[in-house]
Design a protein around this motif. Structure first.
Motif, PDB file in Angstrom:
ATOM      1  N   THR A  10      -9.403   5.799   2.526  1.00 20.59           N
ATOM      2  CA  THR A  10     -10.601   4.929   1.473  1.00 20.59           C
ATOM      3  C   THR A  10     -11.204   5.932   0.612  1.00 20.59           C
ATOM      4  OG1 THR A  10     -12.229   5.177   3.025  1.00 20.59           O
ATOM      5  CG2 THR A  10     -10.747   3.178   3.281  1.00 20.59           C
ATOM      6  N   VAL A  41      -6.280  -2.239  10.131  1.00 23.11           N
ATOM      7  CA  VAL A  41      -6.026  -2.474   8.803  1.00 23.11           C
ATOM      8  C   VAL A  41      -7.045  -3.201   8.257  1.00 23.11           C
ATOM      9  CG1 VAL A  41      -4.155  -3.325   7.206  1.00 23.11           C
ATOM     10  CG2 VAL A  41      -3.597  -1.748   9.504  1.00 23.11           C
ATOM     11  N   ALA A  42      -7.300  -4.461   8.824  1.00 30.87           N
ATOM     12  CA  ALA A  42      -8.201  -5.449   8.319  1.00 30.87           C
ATOM     13  C   ALA A  42      -9.560  -4.746   8.218  1.00 30.87           C
ATOM     14  CB  ALA A  42      -8.483  -6.511   9.413  1.00 30.87           C
ATOM     15  N   HIS A  45      -9.301  -2.803   4.867  1.00 28.68           N
ATOM     16  CA  HIS A  45      -9.453  -3.734   3.801  1.00 28.68           C
ATOM     17  C   HIS A  45     -10.927  -4.123   3.449  1.00 28.68           C
ATOM     18  CE1 HIS A  45      -5.091  -4.149   2.992  1.00 28.68           C
ATOM     19  NE2 HIS A  45      -4.631  -4.416   4.116  1.00 28.68           N
ATOM     20  N   ARG A  46     -11.579  -4.420   4.379  1.00 29.45           N
ATOM     21  CA  ARG A  46     -12.965  -4.537   4.128  1.00 29.45           C
ATOM     22  C   ARG A  46     -13.753  -3.478   3.630  1.00 29.45           C
ATOM     23  NH1 ARG A  46     -16.092  -8.570   7.204  1.00 29.45           N
ATOM     24  NH2 ARG A  46     -17.613  -7.025   7.802  1.00 29.45           N
ATOM     25  N   GLN A  48     -12.561  -1.492   1.659  1.00 35.78           N
ATOM     26  CA  GLN A  48     -12.067  -1.071   0.443  1.00 35.78           C
ATOM     27  C   GLN A  48     -12.907  -2.168  -0.708  1.00 35.78           C
ATOM     28  OE1 GLN A  48      -7.804  -1.783   0.908  1.00 35.78           O
ATOM     29  NE2 GLN A  48      -7.507   0.629   0.802  1.00 35.78           N
TER      30      GLN A  48
END
Length: 124
Positions: A10, A41-42, A45-46, A48
Motif C-alpha cells: 500500500t 486481501v479485503a 482493499h479497505r 487502499q
C-alpha cells in the motif's frame, strides 16, 4: 499477509497501519501464535480506500463511516438513509477535490512566476 507486506503493497508505513489498527479503523483480521498482525486481501482493499480518503482530509470517524457505508453497499444492505448519507459524502469528497485542484492551480502559478526569467507575466 503480515503487516510488512501490507505496508509495502500500500505504500503506507508500519506505524500508520498500526495506528489504524489501534483506533479501530483497520483492525487486523487475525494474529499469529506469536502475536503478529495478519491481514487479508479485503483488509488491503479497505486500507487502499483509507489512503484515497486521506488527501481529502476526512477525519478518522468519517473514514470509518465511509468504510461501513461502502461495506453495506457492497453487500446490498444499504438503507435509504445510508444511501443519502453516502450521496452527501460523495458530494463532500468532490467539493474537497475541487478545493485541492484550485490550490494546485495557485501553486502552479507561483512555480511559473518563480521559474520565469524575470519577464513580466503575460498581460501585465
Amino acid at each position: 499477509m503480515h503487516i510488512g507486506e501490507l505496508a509495502e503493497t500500500t505504500g503506507l508505513s508500519l506505524r500508520t497501519i498500526r495506528h489504524y489498527d489501534e483506533v479501530g479503523l483497520l483492525p487486523a483480521s487475525g494474529r499469529t501464535e506469536g502475536g503478529f498482525r495478519v491481514y487479508t486481501v479485503a483488509d488491503m482493499h479497505r486500507l487502499q480506500v483509507v489512503k484515497q480518503m486521506k488527501p481529502l482530509g476526512f477525519s478518522l470517524d468519517e473514514m470509518a463511516e465511509i468504510l461501513a457505508l461502502l461495506a453495506d453497499r457492497d453487500s446490498g444492505e444499504l438503507t435509504e438513509g445510508a444511501r443519502e448519507r453516502l450521496a452527501f459524502l460523495t458530494g463532500e469528497a468532490k467539493s474537497r477535490r475541487e478545493k485541492i485542484i484550485r490550490n494546485l492551480r495557485q501553486a502552479d502559478e507561483l512555480i511559473d512566476r518563480l521559474d520565469s526569467s524575470g519577464e513580466a507575466p503575460a498581460g501585465q
